[in-house]
Design a protein around this motif. Structure first.
Motif, short mmCIF file in Angstrom:
data_model
loop_
_atom_site.label_atom_id
_atom_site.label_comp_id
_atom_site.label_asym_id
_atom_site.label_seq_id
_atom_site.Cartn_x
_atom_site.Cartn_y
_atom_site.Cartn_z
N SER A 194 0.69 -1.19 -0.02
CA SER A 194 -0.04 0.02 -0.06
C SER A 194 0.61 1.19 0.05
N VAL A 195 1.93 1.06 0.41
CA VAL A 195 2.93 2.37 0.63
C VAL A 195 3.51 2.69 -0.53
N LEU A 196 3.22 1.90 -1.53
CA LEU A 196 3.83 2.21 -3.11
C LEU A 196 2.73 3.02 -4.03
N LEU A 197 1.43 3.26 -3.44
CA LEU A 197 0.28 3.76 -4.27
C LEU A 197 0.59 5.39 -4.46
N ASP A 198 0.60 5.52 -5.38
CA ASP A 198 0.67 7.33 -5.71
C ASP A 198 -0.74 8.06 -5.37
N ASP A 199 -0.81 9.30 -5.06
CA ASP A 199 -1.96 9.97 -4.80
C ASP A 199 -2.63 10.08 -6.27
N THR A 200 -3.79 10.16 -6.40
CA THR A 200 -4.71 10.63 -7.60
C THR A 200 -5.64 11.49 -7.24
N SER A 201 -6.31 11.88 -8.16
CA SER A 201 -7.38 13.04 -7.92
C SER A 201 -8.63 12.58 -7.02
N GLY A 202 -8.66 11.13 -7.34
CA GLY A 202 -9.63 10.59 -6.19
C GLY A 202 -9.34 9.51 -5.15
N PHE A 203 -7.94 9.63 -5.19
CA PHE A 203 -7.15 8.66 -4.22
C PHE A 203 -5.98 9.40 -3.25
N THR A 204 -6.07 8.99 -1.95
CA THR A 204 -4.90 9.60 -1.19
C THR A 204 -4.27 8.36 -0.72
N GLY A 205 -2.82 8.40 -1.00
CA GLY A 205 -2.00 7.00 -0.50
C GLY A 205 -1.54 7.51 0.89
N GLU A 206 -0.29 6.76 1.22
CA GLU A 206 0.40 6.89 2.40
C GLU A 206 1.73 7.90 1.90
N LYS A 207 2.15 8.02 1.20
CA LYS A 207 3.36 8.81 0.95
C LYS A 207 3.62 10.35 1.47
N THR A 208 2.18 10.84 1.59
CA THR A 208 2.49 12.22 2.07
C THR A 208 2.14 12.02 3.85
N ALA A 209 2.08 10.89 4.28
CA ALA A 209 1.99 10.84 5.89
C ALA A 209 3.21 11.44 6.52
N PHE A 210 3.28 12.03 7.74
CA PHE A 210 4.24 12.60 8.28
C PHE A 210 5.47 11.55 8.28
N PRO A 211 5.55 10.29 8.78
CA PRO A 211 6.49 9.54 8.71
C PRO A 211 7.23 9.24 7.51
N ASN A 212 6.40 9.48 6.38
CA ASN A 212 6.82 9.27 4.82
C ASN A 212 7.45 10.26 3.99
N ALA A 213 6.64 11.35 4.23
CA ALA A 213 6.82 12.45 3.52
C ALA A 213 8.60 13.11 3.18
N ASN A 214 8.75 13.23 2.29
CA ASN A 214 10.22 13.68 2.08
C ASN A 214 11.40 12.95 2.66
N SER A 215 11.06 11.79 3.00
CA SER A 215 11.94 10.88 3.53
C SER A 215 12.02 9.60 3.24
N LEU A 216 10.77 8.81 2.86
CA LEU A 216 10.95 7.41 2.45
C LEU A 216 11.40 7.45 0.83
N ARG A 217 12.36 6.56 0.66
CA ARG A 217 13.04 6.26 -0.89
C ARG A 217 12.81 4.91 -1.04
N GLY A 218 13.42 4.81 -2.50
CA GLY A 218 13.54 3.45 -3.14
C GLY A 218 12.47 3.16 -3.91
N PHE A 219 11.52 4.26 -4.01
CA PHE A 219 10.24 3.75 -5.24
C PHE A 219 11.00 3.39 -6.47
#
Length: 317
Positions: free
Chosen positions: A75-100
């Motif tokens: 689930s962590v790999l899913l990008d945001d879309t106009s109708g869907f919000t993923g997990e990449k912008t969550a505080f623990p992930n934003a600007n720090s999770l790498r390797g995609f």
């Protein structure tokens, strides 16, 4: 009537057994359907880590951040879309999770071999193991056969992942909520023997906390000012940051934990003895870490008819 009832009951029993079988993961899940999958993942990971050692830690962290939210389902790999919000912008992930990008590369290579067969969640799990091995750490058997989620949870990513400012009780609780003991939490925290952290995540510690080696704090302040430089990096293990060993625990004994949450493991609390044991016994740490990783990679996987096999790890089919 009794015989018909028996046949029906036996039929239900067979269906039940088949359901169990389909839900079971196995280390040789792709041995027939995609025999080159595992070696392809390993080769790509070795290439990425050789190019940038930090990527090994990033891929390991990606697996952790995936499994702690909804289970190991990519689930962590899913990008945001106009109708869907993923997990990449969550505080623990934003600007720090790498390797995609590395996962994308691996997925592309595996898809060319066996289209629609290997899940993104399995790729993350294998890549995490191979990353640790590439940096000198232990190996462990990776159970395979996970499927990919069609959903993600921003709120769970914000609530379930322990942050760099967590105290010991919060760390123990966060891991306990996922079925881990305090000892397993300490073992998994040893993943910080590799990788780096951003200044914004340790600034408060190096300027305001007392349980930190003063020389170490001063050296960090040179690259992490009181304001600005949020993205400046420092190694989580100041001794051997590119090698998977037990130096992280030795550093904690010297009050050289980079994050507040790191030093909490050795700060007069219930986990002090475990940190001391690992600092003195590399084999014990590696064994416990590998066992805890097996347990983590089996957190609520999707199997059978649940989920899907994404063709693009960043979006639902």
């Amino acid at each position: 009537m009794a015989f018909s009832s028996f046949k029906f009951s036996f039929y239900l029993f067979l269906v039940f057994l088949l359901g169990i079988a389909s839900a079971q993961l196995s280390t040789n899940f792709y041995s027939t359907s995609c025999p080159r999958a595992i070696s392809t993942i390993k080769s790509a990971v070795n290439s990425a880590v050789a190019k940038e050692a930090r990527m090994g830690a990033s891929l390991l962290r990606l697996h952790f951040h995936d499994c702690f939210v909804q289970g190991c389902d990519a689930s962590v790999l899913l990008d945001d879309t106009s109708g869907f919000t993923g997990e990449k912008t969550a505080f623990p992930n934003a600007n720090s999770l790498r390797g995609f990008d590395v996962i994308d590369t691996i997925k592309s290579q595996v898809e060319s071999l066996c289209p629609g067969v290997v899940s993104c969640s399995d790729i993350i799990a294998v890549a995490a193991r191979d990353s640790v091995v590439a940096l000198g750490g232990p190996s462990w058997p990776v159970q395979l056969g996970r499927r990919d989620s069609t959903t993600a949870s921003l709120s769970s990513a914000n609530s379930d992942l322990p942050g760099p400012g967590s105290d010991l009780s919060a760390l123990i609780t966060a891991f306990s909520n996922k079925g881990f003991t305090a000892n397993e939490m300490v073992a998994l925290s040893g993943s910080h023997t590799i990788g780096q952290a951003r200044c914004t995540n340790f600034r408060t510690r190096i300027y305001n906390e007392a349980n930190i080696n003063s020389t170490y704090a001063t050296s960090l302040q040179a690259n992490c000012p009181n304001s600005g430089g949020d993205d400046n990096l420092a190694p989580l293990d100041t001794t051997t940051p590119k090698f998977f060993d037990n130096a992280y625990f030795k550093n904690l004994l010297s009050q050289k934990g980079l994050l507040h949450s790191d030093q909490q493991l050795f700060n007069g609390g219930s986990t002090d003895s475990q940190v001391t044991t690992y600092s003195n016994n590399l084999v014990s740490f590696k064994t416990d870490f590998a066992n805890a990783m097996v347990k983590m990679s089996n957190l609520s996987p999707l199997t059978g008819t649940s989920g899907q096999i994404r063709t693009n790890c960043r979006k639902v089919n």
